[in-house]
Design a protein around this motif. Structure first.
Motif, PDB file in Angstrom:
ATOM      1  N   SER A  49       0.705  -7.685   1.712  1.00 20.37           N
ATOM      2  CA  SER A  49       1.727  -6.969   2.488  1.00 20.37           C
ATOM      3  C   SER A  49       2.184  -5.705   1.771  1.00 20.37           C
ATOM      4  N   THR A  50       2.264  -5.766   0.439  1.00 20.92           N
ATOM      5  CA  THR A  50       2.655  -4.577  -0.324  1.00 20.92           C
ATOM      6  C   THR A  50       1.581  -3.491  -0.202  1.00 20.92           C
ATOM      7  N   ALA A  51       0.324  -3.888  -0.321  1.00 20.06           N
ATOM      8  CA  ALA A  51      -0.769  -2.914  -0.209  1.00 20.06           C
ATOM      9  C   ALA A  51      -0.785  -2.291   1.187  1.00 20.06           C
ATOM     10  N   GLN A  52      -0.532  -3.114   2.208  1.00 19.23           N
ATOM     11  CA  GLN A  52      -0.503  -2.581   3.573  1.00 19.23           C
ATOM     12  C   GLN A  52       0.658  -1.607   3.753  1.00 19.23           C
ATOM     13  N   ARG A  53       1.792  -1.932   3.137  1.00 17.15           N
ATOM     14  CA  ARG A  53       2.942  -1.030   3.248  1.00 17.15           C
ATOM     15  C   ARG A  53       2.665   0.294   2.533  1.00 17.15           C
ATOM     16  N   LEU A  54       2.016   0.229   1.383  1.00 15.93           N
ATOM     17  CA  LEU A  54       1.654   1.457   0.664  1.00 15.93           C
ATOM     18  C   LEU A  54       0.739   2.332   1.522  1.00 15.93           C
ATOM     19  N   MET A  55      -0.246   1.712   2.180  1.00 17.59           N
ATOM     20  CA  MET A  55      -1.158   2.489   3.012  1.00 17.59           C
ATOM     21  C   MET A  55      -0.444   3.039   4.237  1.00 17.59           C
ATOM     22  N   GLY A  56       0.526   2.265   4.764  1.00 16.65           N
ATOM     23  CA  GLY A  56       1.314   2.784   5.873  1.00 16.65           C
ATOM     24  C   GLY A  56       2.092   4.015   5.469  1.00 16.65           C
ATOM     25  N   HIS A  57       2.685   3.987   4.266  1.00 17.84           N
ATOM     26  CA  HIS A  57       3.407   5.154   3.758  1.00 17.84           C
ATOM     27  C   HIS A  57       2.453   6.341   3.566  1.00 17.84           C
ATOM     28  N   PHE A  58       1.264   6.037   3.069  1.00 18.22           N
ATOM     29  CA  PHE A  58       0.292   7.114   2.849  1.00 18.22           C
ATOM     30  C   PHE A  58      -0.106   7.756   4.181  1.00 18.22           C
ATOM     31  N   GLY A  59      -0.253   6.911   5.209  1.00 17.29           N
ATOM     32  CA  GLY A  59      -0.575   7.438   6.533  1.00 17.29           C
ATOM     33  C   GLY A  59       0.524   8.327   7.076  1.00 17.29           C
ATOM     34  N   VAL A  60       1.800   7.896   6.897  1.00 15.31           N
ATOM     35  CA  VAL A  60       2.923   8.726   7.337  1.00 15.31           C
ATOM     36  C   VAL A  60       2.936  10.048   6.571  1.00 15.31           C
ATOM     37  N   LEU A  61       2.646   9.978   5.267  1.00 12.70           N
ATOM     38  CA  LEU A  61       2.620  11.192   4.442  1.00 12.70           C
ATOM     39  C   LEU A  61       1.549  12.167   4.935  1.00 12.70           C
ATOM     40  N   LEU A  62       0.376  11.649   5.251  1.00 14.09           N
ATOM     41  CA  LEU A  62      -0.701  12.525   5.733  1.00 14.09           C
ATOM     42  C   LEU A  62      -0.332  13.159   7.073  1.00 14.09           C
ATOM     43  N   SER A  63       0.307  12.363   7.954  1.00  9.23           N
ATOM     44  CA  SER A  63       0.729  12.926   9.241  1.00  9.23           C
ATOM     45  C   SER A  63       1.766  14.016   9.031  1.00  9.23           C
ATOM     46  N   SER A  64       2.713  13.777   8.100  1.00  3.09           N
ATOM     47  CA  SER A  64       3.732  14.782   7.796  1.00  3.09           C
ATOM     48  C   SER A  64       3.089  16.046   7.245  1.00  3.09           C
ATOM     49  N   LEU A  65       2.090  15.862   6.396  1.00  2.00           N
ATOM     50  CA  LEU A  65       1.404  17.005   5.786  1.00  2.00           C
ATOM     51  C   LEU A  65       0.643  17.818   6.838  1.00  2.00           C
ATOM     52  N   ALA A  66       0.005  17.106   7.787  1.00  2.44           N
ATOM     53  CA  ALA A  66      -0.737  17.807   8.839  1.00  2.44           C
ATOM     54  C   ALA A  66       0.208  18.599   9.737  1.00  2.44           C
ATOM     55  N   ALA A  67       1.421  18.044   9.956  1.00  2.00           N
ATOM     56  CA  ALA A  67       2.387  18.731  10.818  1.00  2.00           C
ATOM     57  C   ALA A  67       3.059  19.899  10.103  1.00  2.00           C
ATOM     58  N   GLN A  68       3.181  19.798   8.759  1.00  2.00           N
ATOM     59  CA  GLN A  68       3.862  20.850   7.989  1.00  2.00           C
ATOM     60  C   GLN A  68       3.002  21.204   6.769  1.00  2.00           C
ATOM     61  N   PRO A  69       1.893  21.882   6.960  1.00  2.00           N
ATOM     62  CA  PRO A  69       0.965  22.117   5.835  1.00  2.00           C
ATOM     63  C   PRO A  69       1.538  22.987   4.726  1.00  2.00           C
ATOM     64  N   ASP A  70       2.595  23.749   5.002  1.00  2.00           N
ATOM     65  CA  ASP A  70       3.167  24.622   3.972  1.00  2.00           C
ATOM     66  C   ASP A  70       4.357  23.995   3.249  1.00  2.00           C
ATOM     67  N   ALA A  71       4.738  22.765   3.636  1.00  2.00           N
ATOM     68  CA  ALA A  71       5.920  22.134   3.029  1.00  2.00           C
ATOM     69  C   ALA A  71       5.575  21.567   1.660  1.00  2.00           C
ATOM     70  N   ARG A  72       6.601  21.459   0.824  1.00  2.00           N
ATOM     71  CA  ARG A  72       6.428  20.801  -0.472  1.00  2.00           C
ATOM     72  C   ARG A  72       6.240  19.306  -0.228  1.00  2.00           C
ATOM     73  N   VAL A  73       5.378  18.682  -1.007  1.00  2.00           N
ATOM     74  CA  VAL A  73       5.110  17.251  -0.820  1.00  2.00           C
ATOM     75  C   VAL A  73       6.391  16.428  -0.992  1.00  2.00           C
ATOM     76  N   SER A  74       7.259  16.877  -1.890  1.00  2.06           N
ATOM     77  CA  SER A  74       8.488  16.118  -2.156  1.00  2.06           C
ATOM     78  C   SER A  74       9.426  16.077  -0.960  1.00  2.06           C
ATOM     79  N   THR A  75       9.248  16.973   0.010  1.00  6.07           N
ATOM     80  CA  THR A  75      10.133  17.009   1.179  1.00  6.07           C
ATOM     81  C   THR A  75       9.551  16.261   2.372  1.00  6.07           C
ATOM     82  N   LEU A  76       8.321  15.762   2.270  1.00  3.99           N
ATOM     83  CA  LEU A  76       7.655  15.123   3.403  1.00  3.99           C
ATOM     84  C   LEU A  76       8.070  13.667   3.554  1.00  3.99           C
ATOM     85  N   GLU A  77       7.978  13.172   4.765  1.00  3.22           N
ATOM     86  CA  GLU A  77       8.324  11.788   5.057  1.00  3.22           C
ATOM     87  C   GLU A  77       7.235  10.845   4.548  1.00  3.22           C
ATOM     88  N   VAL A  78       7.648   9.661   4.114  1.00  2.00           N
ATOM     89  CA  VAL A  78       6.688   8.604   3.774  1.00  2.00           C
ATOM     90  C   VAL A  78       7.021   7.298   4.488  1.00  2.00           C
TER      91      VAL A  78
END
Length: 277
Positions: A49-78
């Protein structure tokens, strides 16, 4: 593209590994639909369950990055919206109803009126009823008041865990003071520091501990109260939820103990939580 060779067929076969080389290892590779891959993790450190949650966060991070490619990583949603609601709203719903406008010694006195014979304190074969505890604490409070203790004073209580300790804490509150619990056997220097730091002019202790105390600036009174004091009136200024209930000292790991002051409303909140739980 699919690998095509005349006379041969190819099919991917998933590999099941029984050991991980690293704590976490994410492998990604390109396919016509985008990226695919797998996460390998040490089961000694993570469960599924922890590994699945980590991958879920990573997926949210990638979606945030695709929506805001110029944003700092520290400001993106996870976190997902559901997780954010759980963390910020559901787990922080701490506002509960409890008696905010009374004090614990008032509650004990009221209970002693309603159920005087109910057991308030039990220690081994020894037990004290609510009526007995309230009368005992009243008598001690009368003696504290006669010793100059009033609203806002500090009363040190040095006792073993016993009915005497409970009566002493309750007596300090009845006298309008804040109690300062002190463990028996505390080094003389620490005892002297705490008494001076909190400004306690009176120390309540058990009779058999009095002889082991060093010379003190505070007046020492016994927790074994005179029975005659039970019947005497107690004329003290009433205290409320914003008054100080007790001062408790930290271990002093930094070299100097610090007194933490707690008010009646906070103590009432704690006791109410104990009751609910």
């Amino acid at each position: 593209e699919a690998l095509r060779v005349p006379g041969m067929a190819f099919q991917p076969i998933p590999l099941e590994g029984n050991s991980s080389r690293f704590d976490l290892a994410l492998t990604l590779f390109e396919v016509p639909q985008g990226l695919t891959g797998f996460l390998e993790y040490s089961s000694d450190l993570f469960d599924a369950s922890t590994a699945q949650r980590l991958m879920g966060h990573f997926g949210v991070l990638l979606s945030s990055l695709a929506a805001q490619p110029d944003a700092r990583v520290s400001t993106l949603e996870v976190m997902t919206a559901e997780e954010r609601k759980q963390l910020l709203v559901e787990w922080n719903e701490t506002d509960v109803a409890f008696p905010r406008d009374t004090c614990i010694h008032h509650v004990v006195a009221e209970h002693a009126q309603r159920e005087p014979d109910a057991v308030a304190v039990r220690m081994g074969e020894r037990s004290i009823s609510y009526a007995g505890l309230d009368a005992w604490a009243h008598g001690l409070a009368v003696q504290l008041h006669a010793a100059g203790v009033s609203r806002g004073s500090r009363v040190a209580v040095l006792a073993e865990r016993s009915p005497e300790l409970v009566a002493g804490l309750l007596a300090a509150l009845k006298a309008g003071a804040a109690y300062v619990p002190i463990s028996p056997g505390v080094p003389p220097e620490r005892l002297a520091f705490m008494l001076e730091d909190c400004g306690a002019s009176v120390l309540l202790t058990q009779q058999h501990l009095r002889d082991s105390l060093p010379p003190l600036s505070a007046r020492v009174l016994a927790l074994e109260v005179e029975t005659a004091a039970h019947q005497q009136p107690l004329l003290v200024m009433p205290v409320g939820p914003e008054d100080l209930a007790y001062v408790i000292y930290t271990s002093g790991s930094t070299g100097r103990p610090k007194g933490v002051a707690v008010h009646h409303r906070a103590l009432m909140n704690l006791v109410s939580w104990h009751q609910r739980t």
